[in-house]
Design a protein around this motif. Structure first.
Motif, PDB file in Angstrom:
ATOM      1  N   GLU A 122      -1.465  -8.820   1.903  1.00 36.76           N
ATOM      2  CA  GLU A 122      -2.590  -7.925   3.101  1.00 36.76           C
ATOM      3  C   GLU A 122      -2.993  -7.024   2.342  1.00 36.76           C
ATOM      4  O   GLU A 122      -2.749  -7.306   0.746  1.00 36.76           O
ATOM      5  N   GLY A 160      -5.176  -3.622   0.674  1.00 36.37           N
ATOM      6  CA  GLY A 160      -5.349  -2.436   1.109  1.00 36.37           C
ATOM      7  C   GLY A 160      -5.748  -1.412  -0.106  1.00 36.37           C
ATOM      8  O   GLY A 160      -6.668  -2.064  -1.270  1.00 36.37           O
ATOM      9  N   ASN A 185      -4.857   7.417  -2.671  1.00 33.51           N
ATOM     10  CA  ASN A 185      -3.434   7.665  -1.583  1.00 33.51           C
ATOM     11  C   ASN A 185      -3.401   8.395  -1.691  1.00 33.51           C
ATOM     12  O   ASN A 185      -2.815   8.932  -0.550  1.00 33.51           O
ATOM     13  N   THR A 206     -14.362   4.529   4.516  1.00 33.03           N
ATOM     14  CA  THR A 206     -12.630   5.507   5.253  1.00 33.03           C
ATOM     15  C   THR A 206     -12.534   6.223   4.474  1.00 33.03           C
ATOM     16  O   THR A 206     -11.672   7.630   5.392  1.00 33.03           O
ATOM     17  N   HIS A 227       6.043   1.222   5.519  1.00 29.15           N
ATOM     18  CA  HIS A 227       4.377   0.327   5.978  1.00 29.15           C
ATOM     19  C   HIS A 227       3.927  -0.297   4.577  1.00 29.15           C
ATOM     20  O   HIS A 227       4.635   0.536   3.308  1.00 29.15           O
ATOM     21  N   THR A 256       0.995  -1.001   2.771  1.00 29.21           N
ATOM     22  CA  THR A 256       0.071  -0.627   1.939  1.00 29.21           C
ATOM     23  C   THR A 256       0.421   1.074   1.726  1.00 29.21           C
ATOM     24  O   THR A 256       1.419   1.769   2.264  1.00 29.21           O
ATOM     25  N   CYS A 257      -0.332   1.222   0.649  1.00 24.46           N
ATOM     26  CA  CYS A 257      -0.464   2.739  -0.269  1.00 24.46           C
ATOM     27  C   CYS A 257      -0.287   3.897   1.066  1.00 24.46           C
ATOM     28  O   CYS A 257      -0.214   4.627   0.937  1.00 24.46           O
ATOM     29  N   GLY A 282      -0.725   3.319   4.825  1.00 20.81           N
ATOM     30  CA  GLY A 282      -0.662   2.688   5.905  1.00 20.81           C
ATOM     31  C   GLY A 282       0.873   3.767   7.274  1.00 20.81           C
ATOM     32  O   GLY A 282       0.479   3.478   8.345  1.00 20.81           O
TER      33      GLY A 282
END
Length: 334
Positions: A35, A37, A44, A76, A312, A314-315, A317
């Motif tokens: 994945e 991320g 984060n 983002t 989750h 990712t950091c 998600g």
């Protein structure tokens, strides 16, 4: 009156590989899943805070590359309505990235990092920042090369930066990256007299004094955690020292108030990944500090954000909304 939080420092792409176990040197293991991320302390913390949807003003600062990952970071950030004025894209270096190896059902993780644009984030970028935020959070030290250069009067340029930020009216906060080295003491301790909130894990805290905060059987040694927190306070932490670990979190306030809160219960098979859990805890501490929550409520809130993060890959998600956090805390008493 100042309001809001600015997070500055590391921004990167996390390239996450899931493996059944970590191989011995020279051996091979299959990657079962991958994945991608976004990560880094500043990313984060801000994403976790933004997803609370609390209305708190948020600001981003740091260096990223003029490349696909840098564009994705900027996109983002702006989608989350975070002020990106001081997030600078550089054409001379790539966006930093980390290969993250996640093994043993998400309970262990190993990082291989390319420093990239983060290494260019220095005093000249911080000096130009002018936002009405209440708290200025910087992370991760030990990955910000230019801020770790020596300073004639402060030992370290990062210490000078924190002092100047406090003089401008910011409350300051710092986090460091876990690293097998003897640099913790030399990099972190000179900054502490100019730090309001110190949020680190038990490995990083122990590394400041060359000791382990775990016993022979791997158990957390709360008495030792407390002693290290006391020493860090004596070394200069202005307001609050928080040390977190999988079993929970301990906090010591300048007033002498202290407390430990265990982590919320979770089965090992429910944990998808621990990547970003420490940053989620840190985001919880910063939000609580901004809102003036008491010490025990601060730890409960931070533990709750870390708990959601574990669900989750990712950091960020799994980052919850504010109502979800308080509903969870209300149902799950600790």
């Amino acid at each position: 009156m100042r309001t809001g939080i600015i997070a500055a420092g590391t921004w990167l792409a996390d390239l996450i590989k899931f493996i059944p176990y970590y191989p011995a040197p020279g051996n091979l293991v299959s990657i079962e899943k991958e994945e991608v991320g976004l990560g880094g302390c500043a990313h984060n913390v801000l994403m976790d805070l933004a997803k609370l949807q609390s209305g708190l003003p948020l600001y981003a600062a740091g260096c990223i590359g003029k490349d696909a990952y840098g564009d994705l970071i900027l996109k983002t950030v702006m989608e989350q309505r975070i002020n990106a004025k001081y997030l600078c894209q550089l054409s001379s270096v790539p966006t930093s990235y980390t290969d993250v190896m996640v093994a043993k059902a998400g309970t262990t993780r190993t990082f291989f990092h390319n420093r990239g644009a983060n290494a260019e984030f220095g005093i000249e970028y911080i000096d130009q920042i002018d936002v009405p935020a209440k708290i200025f959070h910087l992370g991760y030290l030990l990955l910000l090369d230019k801020l770790e250069e020596p300073d004639k009067f402060y030992q370290l340029k990062a210490a000078r930066v924190f002092h100047e930020l406090q003089q401008k009216g910011y409350e300051t906060s710092v986090d460091v990256v876990s690293e097998e080295s003897d640099r913790f003491r030399n990099v972190l301790l000179p900054c502490l007299p100019y730090i309001n909130y110190l949020v680190i894990n038990e490995v990083e805290a122990g590394s400041c004094y060359g000791i382990s905060l775990r016993g022979d059987n791997g158990e957390i040694l709360l008495d030792q955690v407390r002693l290290v927190a006391v020493d860090l306070m004596k070394a200069g932490v202005n307001t609050l020292c928080c040390i977190h670990f999988p079993e929970g979190g301990y906090a010591l306030h300048r007033s002498g108030e202290e407390g430990f809160c265990p982590s919320y219960k979770i089965q090992s098979n429910e944990i998808v990944s621990t990547v970003g859990a420490g940053d989620a805890f840190c985001a919880g501490v910063l939000y609580a500090a901004h809102e003036g929550l008491g010490l025990k409520d601060t730890l409960r809130f931070a533990n709750a954000l870390a708990h959601f993060n574990l669900l989750h890959a990712t950091c960020c998600g799994g980052a919850p909304r504010l109502k979800e956090v308080y509903d969870f805390i209300k149902v799950n008493k600790i």
